[in-house]
Motif scaffolding. Structure first.
Motif, PDB file in Angstrom:
ATOM      1  N   ALA A 159      27.657  62.039  28.527  1.00  0.00           N
ATOM      2  CA  ALA A 159      28.677  61.172  27.944  1.00  0.00           C
ATOM      3  C   ALA A 159      29.987  61.464  28.664  1.00  0.00           C
ATOM      4  O   ALA A 159      30.119  62.472  29.370  1.00  0.00           O
ATOM      5  N   GLN A 160      30.941  60.579  28.470  1.00  0.00           N
ATOM      6  CA  GLN A 160      32.235  60.721  29.147  1.00  0.00           C
ATOM      7  C   GLN A 160      33.370  60.501  28.162  1.00  0.00           C
ATOM      8  O   GLN A 160      33.286  59.647  27.278  1.00  0.00           O
ATOM      9  N   VAL A 161      34.439  61.293  28.330  1.00  0.00           N
ATOM     10  CA  VAL A 161      35.635  61.162  27.503  1.00  0.00           C
ATOM     11  C   VAL A 161      36.848  61.111  28.424  1.00  0.00           C
ATOM     12  O   VAL A 161      36.942  61.898  29.374  1.00  0.00           O
ATOM     13  N   GLN A 212      32.697  69.452  31.813  1.00  0.00           N
ATOM     14  CA  GLN A 212      33.341  69.518  33.122  1.00  0.00           C
ATOM     15  C   GLN A 212      34.431  68.448  33.149  1.00  0.00           C
ATOM     16  O   GLN A 212      34.375  67.457  32.420  1.00  0.00           O
ATOM     17  N   SER A 213      35.451  68.675  33.986  1.00  0.00           N
ATOM     18  CA  SER A 213      36.548  67.714  34.097  1.00  0.00           C
ATOM     19  C   SER A 213      36.883  67.497  35.549  1.00  0.00           C
ATOM     20  O   SER A 213      36.766  68.413  36.367  1.00  0.00           O
ATOM     21  N   ASP A 214      37.303  66.272  35.868  1.00  0.00           N
ATOM     22  CA  ASP A 214      37.718  66.003  37.245  1.00  0.00           C
ATOM     23  C   ASP A 214      39.067  66.643  37.551  1.00  0.00           C
ATOM     24  O   ASP A 214      39.457  66.743  38.703  1.00  0.00           O
ATOM     25  N   ILE A 234      39.126  62.931  33.371  1.00  0.00           N
ATOM     26  CA  ILE A 234      37.818  62.368  33.041  1.00  0.00           C
ATOM     27  C   ILE A 234      36.875  63.529  32.768  1.00  0.00           C
ATOM     28  O   ILE A 234      36.542  64.301  33.675  1.00  0.00           O
ATOM     29  N   LEU A 235      36.447  63.673  31.526  1.00  0.00           N
ATOM     30  CA  LEU A 235      35.582  64.786  31.146  1.00  0.00           C
ATOM     31  C   LEU A 235      34.136  64.333  31.021  1.00  0.00           C
ATOM     32  O   LEU A 235      33.838  63.293  30.419  1.00  0.00           O
ATOM     33  N   ILE A 259      43.197  71.866  29.498  1.00  0.00           N
ATOM     34  CA  ILE A 259      43.831  71.099  30.574  1.00  0.00           C
ATOM     35  C   ILE A 259      45.332  71.346  30.486  1.00  0.00           C
ATOM     36  O   ILE A 259      45.941  71.143  29.428  1.00  0.00           O
ATOM     37  N   LYS A 260      45.913  71.792  31.569  1.00  0.00           N
ATOM     38  CA  LYS A 260      47.346  72.041  31.600  1.00  0.00           C
ATOM     39  C   LYS A 260      48.106  70.714  31.740  1.00  0.00           C
ATOM     40  O   LYS A 260      47.731  69.863  32.542  1.00  0.00           O
TER      41      LYS A 260
END
Length: 950
Positions: free
Chosen positions: A907-909, A687-689, A702-703, A936-937
């Motif tokens: 985890a976060q990337v 998921q991404s913000d 923020i993934l 992600i565009k």
């Protein structure tokens, strides 16, 4: 590709330019005491402190930095370092500081051009923050030293510039000494700006905007500090215009006329009435701008923009805090500047992410503990509606401390989010005695001489009733176990007060059984020891007392350092309501239940307890429902009434299946929360913000990385190692998982090593056309140490050519390395051989040097020989300096694969745009699991931020 605001000869130059200077810097480590490792800085006969323009070594304008690492700012080199038990406990055991001299000094250099048309303007370079003890040069000229890592500083460089040519800024940062007792990072971790103005202009941070609200109107008072840096007296007109959030002018002044002598500055006051103002509030943070226009002789000389908000604040000793006349209970958190993956060098968008995360749990206030924040943090609080305690770093009344306090206030005084200035925190040596009372009284009076619109506070952890607590405007209580707030209020009934720190519970996210061996702490909100209370008990204390304006929890986010109650191998704190990534711990839902009106029902723990069948598991419910009933596999375990500001508990014998909570209001089912036992992980999920980024080299997404079982249920106890990759116009800049015991890297970056040319020797030869084989046959005894003879006119007349011979050492494994020779000319013309193989022939002198990529067939592990046949450089004048350094061999090994183990299933990337538009494809993969990609565009910005090009 970078997009920049350019001014051509045909384009009208704006009166003021504020150019971002973050791109295209060079970085390398120096050394605190070994001058050879510190690039020979300050070793010349005349130092940069002795003679103007004598910056030497890496501070010199002509220093060759081509072998240094290329990067963009902000940059924190500490977060790139490994962990070590020998490192600082408070700084998260990152391998910097006194025990690690090779990683405690950082050098930065940037080359940039200034157009010839800028001559005559005022040009300065401004740093928002450099950690720490930053020494700055421009074109070899020493500008100054800034000790604090938290305050911005600016230098006027107009006189030192090469107009129409290249210029070089050099910065030496020394992170050897700690300034705080928490993770602080290292390097230029905030933005850098190039500012250009005309001679008549508003001073840096030279405006102060305040507002008085009356029925139907607001009177906006504006003070502007205007400077004439020209050599003649000027008659000027200063006009103020207020612009609303939609960009429309709503009111303006008629203009004030003043005279300014040469090099004189004057504060000019004005006021504007705004009808029906939109007030800044937590719910609707409406922002205006003041445009200050300075003109002379009908020509606009400067346009200065100030963002502000219209609002009223009031503290009452008995009733607490009021915003715009409305009572607000302060529900705050303390926070350091530190985030998983990036350390202290937080991208601007990450500030918004963090403030939104705090607001989502009901927080309405933020304490900048314990130092001046980055400007973008306050901008985010202004935009998003978050009240702020803006905190000074060090108490004191000497010119240093008071000067730092003034710099903080001048910078931040127009932010509507800032409601209080904090002059200090837990100064144990003075807080309970007369010295502390004197210092606090003096600092408080000084603060009020600069700003009467806000309140002054200090965080006091002991000695209540004495020292600082007897004189401070707003008493800040650090932990109610240290005394009685009721007694303090009774003794000082007119003193305002709030809890500047409270709680300090310990929790590992997603862990529900304490394991001292693993240094994991169960995430139930329990009192950690006799010195601190739980979050719940702390909030109950403050919620029940109207005279207390509210409280600030320690802390909102986990941070590196202070791994209380543990030591090594833990490297991060356990205090946060959210972990270092911003993933919520269960306490978030307790706060959301009582800090918001959002319907909330949350069960803990997870329900994966294989091997614990029949064992009693504590089950808690956080909710703002009036009653909650718990079911295990559809069997009721009882309904309980929810106490105000409390929670509910059950002891449940574990059996796999489904745990369900049903919340009631007015006797009716209102909410449900379900926790299910899961199977093993089968697939990675993402998921991404954000689904799109601005292609500006700065925006980030923020993934969140997790794994699902075959039924697509999140597996809360998974610890799979997941690998990450990116294609398209984006890059990974940091990874984390919120585990305070993890020693995995935050970043995976390329490694750069250099090899010097050693034992350089020379001998005279008749011509540079002599065959290489002949040169190679010359015995070592024919060569003497190079550059022993002065390259004067006599030398030039007698020596036609020279053969140089030297060597360099390379490591054993060269398979993955890219190897470059950054050659610096030591001849007017030269031919170069490495291990007998020709690299270049008859190459002419180059002031900037030459770069040669070396094929693996040319070099070898171990010792390599280099031969340079050259027509020697000679002096035209006796004071000329001849280059005697043939350069460096650089080895670049590519970055390893980005990866991270899941902690409690997550985890976060952090992915950043790289300046061009297109699709950023992020992929996560793990052994034995189905991989997942996320698109992600990346789109061009609507409005370009002007910046200095690489």
């Amino acid at each position: 590709m970078l997009v920049a605001f350019k001014v051509s000869a045909q384009t009208k130059v704006p009166p003021r330019e504020h150019l971002l200077m973050d791109f295209g810097w060079r970085f390398a480590f120096g050394h605190p005491f070994d001058t050879n490792k510190d690039f020979g800085n300050a070793t010349g006969y005349f130092s940069y402190l002795a003679k103007t323009g004598y910056g030497d070594g890496a501070a010199a304008a002509d220093f060759d930095d081509r072998s240094w690492r290329k990067l963009n700012l902000p940059h924190d080199w500490a977060v790139e370092q490994p962990f070590s038990e020998k490192a600082s406990y408070s700084h998260g055991f990152k391998a910097i500081g006194r025990n690690f001299p090779d990683a405690s000094i950082g050098w930065y250099r940037k080359t940039f051009t200034i157009p010839a048309s800028d001559e005559g303007r005022q040009i300065s370079v401004a740093f928002d923050g450099v950690y720490r003890n930053a020494i700055v040069w421009i074109n070899g000229h020493y500008l100054g030293t800034n000790a604090s890592g938290y305050l911005g500083f600016e230098y006027n460089i107009s006189s030192y510039l090469n107009y129409g040519g290249e210029n070089v800024i050099a910065v030496r940062a020394d992170a050897t000494m700690e300034e705080g007792w928490f993770y602080e990072g290292a390097g230029i971790y905030r933005h850098v700006w190039l500012n250009k103005t005309n001679l008549l202009h508003v001073a840096t941070e030279g405006t102060f905007v305040t507002a008085t609200v009356r029925p139907g109107v607001a009177v906006v008072k504006i003070k502007a500090d205007v400077i004439n840096e020209g050599n003649a007296r000027q008659s000027i007109i200063i006009k103020q215009t207020v612009v609303n959030a939609e960009g429309k002018a709503v009111a303006s002044s008629t203009g004030k006329s003043v005279y300014l002598s040469s090099l004189q500055n004057k504060e000019v006051a004005d006021s504007i009435v705004i009808p029906n103002p939109q007030l800044w509030s937590i719910e609707k943070p409406y922002l205006y701008k003041v445009l200050t226009e300075v003109s002379s002789g009908g020509i606009i000389e400067d346009k200065y923009e100030t963002t502000f908000g219209i609002r009223t604040i009031r503290f009452d000793a008995n009733e607490g805090f009021f915003l715009n006349g409305k009572h607000i209970k302060i529900k705050g958190t303390n926070n350091h500047q530190d985030h998983a993956g990036v350390g202290s060098a937080m991208p601007d968008a990450l500030q918004d992410f963090r403030i939104k995360a705090l607001k989502s749990m009901g927080a309405n206030a933020y304490r900048c503990s314990h130092n001046p924040p980055t400007p973008e943090l306050l901008e985010a609080c202004d935009r998003l509606g978050m009240l702020v305690i803006d905190e000074n770093r060090l108490m004191g009344t000497a010119s240093t401390e008071l000067g730092d306090m003034k710099r903080l206030m001048m910078r931040d005084r127009n932010h509507p989010s800032v409601i209080s200035w904090s002059i200090g925190n837990e100064e144990w040596g003075i807080e309970g005695n007369i010295t502390g009372a004197r210092i606090a009284a003096t600092m408080q009076q000084y603060v009020k001489s600069l700003d009467t619109t806000r309140f002054v506070t200090a965080a006091v952890s002991g000695g209540w009733g004495n020292g600082i607590s007897t004189t401070i405007d707003v008493m800040g209580y650090n932990y109610i176990t240290h005394g009685s707030t009721d007694e303090q209020h009774h003794k000082f009934p007119s003193q305002r007060s709030w809890g500047t720190e409270e709680g300090s519970t310990h929790a590992s996210r997603g862990i529900y059984f304490t394991d001292k061996a693993k240094q994991q702490i169960a995430a139930y909100d329990r009192r950690p020891n006799q010195d601190f209370v739980s979050i719940e008990d702390g909030w109950k204390h403050y919620a029940q007392r109207p005279y207390l304006a509210g409280m600030f929890i320690w802390t909102g986010f986990d941070y590196r350092g202070e791994p209380t109650p543990y030591q090594w191998p833990s490297t991060g704190s356990y205090f946060g309501m959210l972990d270092q990534c911003g993933f919520p711990k269960d306490n978030v839902y307790y706060l959301r239940s009582w800090w918001t009106y959002l319907p909330t029902l949350h069960l803990l723990p997870h329900w994966n307890w294989m091997g614990k069948e029949g064992q009693m598991i504590p089950v808690w419910a956080y909710s703002n429902c009036t009653e909650v009933e718990l079911f295990l596999n559809k069997r009721s375990l009882g309904k309980k009434s929810m106490p105000v500001n409390g929670h509910l508990e059950w002891q449940v014998a574990y059996q796999p299946g489904q745990l369900e909570a049903v919340g009631y209001r007015d006797g009716k089912i209102f909410l449900r929360d379900v926790v299910k036992s899961t199977g093993s992980a089968t697939q990675v999920d993402l998921q991404s913000d954000k689904t799109s980024l601005i292609a500006n080299n700065r925006d980030v997404a923020i993934l969140t990385v997790d794994v699902k079982d075959k039924n697509k249920l999140h597996v809360p106890d998974a610890d799979n190692e997941v690998r990450f990759s990116v294609t398209g116009p984006g890059k990974i800049i940091g990874v984390g998982n919120g585990d305070p015991t993890s020693h995995e890297p935050d970043q995976y970056i390329e490694t750069i090593r250099t090899a010097s040319i050693n034992n350089l020797r020379e001998r005279n030869i008749e011509s540079i056309d002599i065959p290489a084989a002949t040169i190679a046959a010359y015995p070592e005894t024919d060569f003497s140490p190079a550059f022993q003879q002065d390259r004067n006119k006599e030398f030039a007349a007698s020596v036609k050519a020279l053969a140089y011979r030297g060597s360099f050492e390379l490591p054993q494994n060269l398979d993955q390395a890219t190897i470059r020779f950054f050659y610096r000319s030591i001849g007017k013309q030269q031919t170069i051989y490495i291990n007998g193989k020709q690299i270049t022939a008859n190459t002419a002198y180059s002031k900037k040097g030459n770069t040669f990529v070396l094929d693996k067939t040319v070099i070898k592990p171990g010792k390599n020989t280099i031969t340079i046949i050259a027509v020697p450089l000679t002096k035209q004048n006796s004071w000329d300096i001849i280059n005697m350094d043939p350069g460096l061999i650089q080895l670049v090994n590519p970055a390893p694969v980005w990866k991270r183990k899941l902690f409690s299933g997550l985890a976060q990337v952090i992915v950043q745009s790289t300046g061009t538009s297109g699709d950023i494809i992020f992929t996560a993969a793990a052994n034995g699991l189905k991989s997942k990609s996320f698109i992600i565009k990346s789109a061009p910005p609507k409005l370009l931020r002007a910046h200095v090009e690489e």
